[in-house]
Design an enzyme around this catalytic site. Structure first.
Site, PDB file in Angstrom:
ATOM      1  CG  ASP A 190      30.815 -61.525  -6.662  1.00  0.00           C
ATOM      2  OD1 ASP A 190      31.003 -61.683  -5.447  1.00  0.00           O
ATOM      3  OD2 ASP A 190      31.719 -61.612  -7.511  1.00  0.00           O
ATOM      4  CG  HIS A 239      34.221 -61.832  -4.067  1.00  0.00           C
ATOM      5  ND1 HIS A 239      33.609 -62.075  -5.281  1.00  0.00           N
ATOM      6  CD2 HIS A 239      35.394 -62.511  -4.100  1.00  0.00           C
ATOM      7  CE1 HIS A 239      34.365 -62.883  -6.003  1.00  0.00           C
ATOM      8  NE2 HIS A 239      35.464 -63.164  -5.314  1.00  0.00           N
ATOM      9  CB  SER A 279      37.374 -63.611  -7.706  1.00  0.00           C
ATOM     10  OG  SER A 279      36.702 -64.785  -7.369  1.00  0.00           O
TER      11      SER A 279
END
Length: 767
Positions: free
Chosen positions: A147, A221, A555
């Site tokens: 990520d 994220h 996600s």
């Protein structure tokens, strides 16, 4: 005399103990008529005095009343909390100035909700049958994450309570150019891979060395996904006071490692991801969570497909996101059968923000805005009517940057349409133009999916139908007005889950015989750890910083499954990745919390192309009874059937010569679902089940697809020991007289021993 708070905190438990015959009650008397911002402490003292006087009329003295009350609500809420005898409480409840009297019950802190929604806890307590208990919260497992890196200072990655790093770990902590980045006994590894990205894109404008030359998460994220999979239990988490509770990952006692392959303002390079997979397998991870995807390509032209195949060969379970290109058909990505592909659905929580119109119609939306709007009506205007003379209507209706005229917007609520730009950018455009609030309405495609965002101004996101009602009200009213209420957290909302409109859907355009996605999990308004290098909207104008944030997407659903995989790895370390995948798929549910079939965002019945096998049920997954244990040889035969020749496969299997099975059909891959994209009218396929439970006899049950009869032979399987495998045939036959068309039909095969229900979706397209 004022009693110091420290003294009160000391004596209050003693007071409660000595008054065993009494209980604490809340006496609610509505709202105050005053504006707290305009009042002095003296006025608040008067309110407290009035509460003492009120209670005195039920007790023997003013002093007794003063001693009994331990909270006086003096600002917005009018009322008090006090130690009372039940008879007194009953009498107070009869008073005309009192709205209600209720016992001050003990309440547990709520989680960031998704894990309770999936049955791992109830009212903040771990349930007796929770997989958390039996799997020791994922203790001993290492979960890696490909990520944007990690924010290591987050409490979700604090090492408190963790022992020595597992001896099997071979990874490192590469802090790069950031000397402040540190790993610990929880966050045991960190690497970053940027060469592939820099070779293609170069550094993005405004990027920093800290982003490209360290594993630190500048985007947010990666911290969010990693903490969702395996973050610590952190109490007191909220987003601007909303969703208050305890944040936790699926495997909160697992160790974690970050592999940074994506960068703020840019993307994720195949070359970098391949390097990350390679190192993660070397380092000794047990699970890899990959909330990344791209347009489907041949399996060996896809870094995630390749990397996950190598991971599976080494016993590592790879979990991938399905993509955010829904609700369009055939939009799902990450299509390889050897990893788990996860769709996104809602949970039973809403951050309700109501839009109250001047015609007394109240519409429920959602928001995480920290700003409060004064409780009065404001003019409301359509964005198209508020456009600059130089702006196009098609752009203004979407509140795109530079389209709104401050002269028309100032002091008003703006109604914007969703699409083209981010939801936060629309709020920024409205705010810069002088709006006091924004209502964001869905278009028809997004339907009923509404998302809670941390806007800088009061805002509410409403669904398509409600948006039409607001447009109609404005169009039919000479002076339309509205106001937006401050968000309120609602739990146990129904129906839930339903599929998120953004969640990508099947069929699988690469190999239609493999159903994708495989499973769905919560992916809407998920609260988890975040970076403190960016604001919660990730927009340059947002200068706020918060340690936890709410995000939506596949996600977010992907790491939920990664966390559950970690638990299963703890319980069953010898299980193959395919067995774990089967356990998750075959125990899933296709019903919502009203015991009705799962819906999509348009309020229509969803299909396996949206949710795969269904919504994950972690507690059932820990005891599946039987599994479809697809072997690496099965996958190699699958590749042979796709046209890969033995020389290629020998190179792919580390040089070991592999001989393809004769006449292997893709339909016979031992997958936990059955998909027939071209049904000739009659066909037979095979599957093999492995017993992972107690000895038992299973009987086949079938829910036939419309117009098709399904026969199972044998329809009774008796298992006498763990690890025993038995094969069976499934024959599908079109019924005579049934109209054949080019549509998909859906059914289900269930093997049951009375305690376990091993469910497989059946998808058939008759030509």
């Amino acid at each position: 005399m004022r009693v110091p708070s420290s003294v009160l905190c000391y004596f209050l438990p003693l007071l409660l103990a000595c008054c065993a015959a009494k209980k604490s009650y809340v006496v609610y008397m509505g709202a105050h008529s005053h504006d707290p911002a305009q009042l002095s402490p003296l006025h608040f003292n008067r309110v407290t005095h009035s509460h003492h006087q009120f209670l005195q009329s039920f007790l023997e003295s003013y002093d007794a009343a003063k001693e009994s009350i331990f909270y006086s609500y003096t600002r917005h809420i009018n009322g008090f909390a006090a130690i009372l005898e039940e008879e007194v409480a009953v009498e107070i409840a009869k008073h005309p100035k009192v709205i209600s009297v209720f016992e001050n019950r003990e309440r547990k802190l709520h989680t960031t909700r998704s894990w309770e929604f999936m049955g791992l806890e109830q009212n903040g307590e771990v349930t007796w049958n929770s997989i958390w208990k039996k799997a020791r919260y994922g203790e001993g497992v290492i979960i890696g994450n490909l990520d944007t890196g990690v924010w290591p200072e987050s409490e979700s990655f604090n090492e408190k309570g963790f022992g020595p790093i597992p001896s099997k770990w071979r990874g490192i902590c590469d802090h790069g150019s950031d000397p402040t980045f540190h790993c610990n006994r929880k966050l045991i590894g960190a690497r970053y891979f940027n060469k592939g990205f820099l070779s293609v894109a170069g550094k993005v404008n405004g990027s920093t060395e800290e982003d490209f030359e360290s594993p630190r998460d500048i985007e947010g994220h990666g911290s969010h996904t990693l903490s969702t999979a395996a973050g610590n239990m952190v109490a007191g988490v909220s987003v601007f006071g909303h969703g208050y509770g305890t944040a936790k990952g699926g495997s909160p006692k697992a160790r974690v490692a970050t592999y940074k392959v994506c960068f703020a303002g840019g993307g994720c390079s195949d070359a970098d991801m391949m390097a990350a997979f390679d190192m993660a397998i070397h380092d000794g991870v047990d699970v890899l969570s990959v909330s990344i995807g791209g347009p489907p390509s041949a399996y060996f032209n896809d870094s995630i497909s390749i990397g996950s195949f190598h991971a599976a060969m080494n016993g590592i379970v790879v979990v991938c996101s399905a993509g955010n290109s829904g609700p369009f058909d055939a939009s799902v990505v990450n299509l390889a059968p050897w990893h788990i592909t996860v769709a996104a659905s809602t949970m039973d929580r809403a951050f309700a923000s109501y839009v109250v119109l001047g015609n007394n119609i109240t519409i429920k939306g959602e928001s995480l805005s920290a700003s409060k709007m004064a409780h009065k009506f404001y003019p409301i205007i359509k964005a198209a009517d508020a456009k600059l003379a130089s702006a196009k209507v098609i752009n203004a209706v979407l509140c795109l940057n530079g389209t709104l005229d401050p002269k028309k917007v100032k002091g008003k609520i703006v109604l914007c349409l969703r699409g083209s730009s981010s939801r936060a950018e629309k709020g920024e455009e409205a705010l810069l133009a002088g709006a006091v609030g924004m209502v964001l309405a869905n278009d028809k495609i997004d339907g009923n999916e509404i998302l809670a965002d941390p806007h800088l101004l009061p805002a509410s996101h409403v669904n398509f139908t409600d948006g039409l009602a607001i447009f109609d009200y404005i169009n039919s009213t000479k002076f339309p007005v509205a106001y937006i209420t401050y968000p309120k957290t609602l739990l146990h909302t129904k129906p839930a889950p339903f599929m998120a409109s953004f969640s990508s859907k099947g069929p699988n355009i690469l190999v239609p015989e493999i159903l994708k996605p495989d499973i769905t999990a919560p992916g809407v308004s998920v609260i988890a750890a975040y970076t403190e290098a960016q604001g919660p909207t990730n927009e340059k104008f947002d200068k706020r910083r918060i340690p936890y944030n709410s995000l939506s997407g596949t996600s977010m659903s992907c790491p939920h499954i990664s966390g559950i995989v970690g638990l299963l790895k703890t319980m069953y370390p010898s299980w193959s990745p395919a067995a774990i995948k089967s356990a998750i798929m075959t125990t899933a549910t296709t019903l919502d919390n009203e015991a009705e079939p799962l819906l999509n965002a348009a309020n229509r019945k969803a299909t396996p192309f949206s949710y795969g096998a269904g919504h994950v049920d972690p507690n059932s997954a820990m005891d599946p009874g039987l599994v479809y244990d697809t072997t690496m040889d099965d996958y190699l035969n699958f590749l042979c059937a796709l046209g890969y020749h033995e020389t290629q496969l020998s190179m792919f299997t580390e040089g070991h010569h592999y001989k393809c099975a004769t006449n292997f059909s893709i339909l016979n891959l031992n997958y936990p679902s059955i998909t027939v994209p071209e049904f000739p009218g009659s066909l037979t396929l095979t599957r093999t089940l492995k017993n992972v439970g107690a000895p038992a006899t299973y009987i086949a049950q079938v829910q036939n697809p419309r117009g098709i009869s399904v026969f199972v032979k044998p329809n009774i399987l008796e298992f006498k020991e763990v690890g025993e495998e038995k094969s069976f045939e499934v024959t599908l036959k079109g019924r005579q007289g049934e109209a054949r068309n080019n549509h998909f039909k859906f059914g289900k095969l269930i093997w049951s021993d009375g305690n376990h229900y091993v469910k497989s979706p059946i998808v058939v397209k008759s030509n």
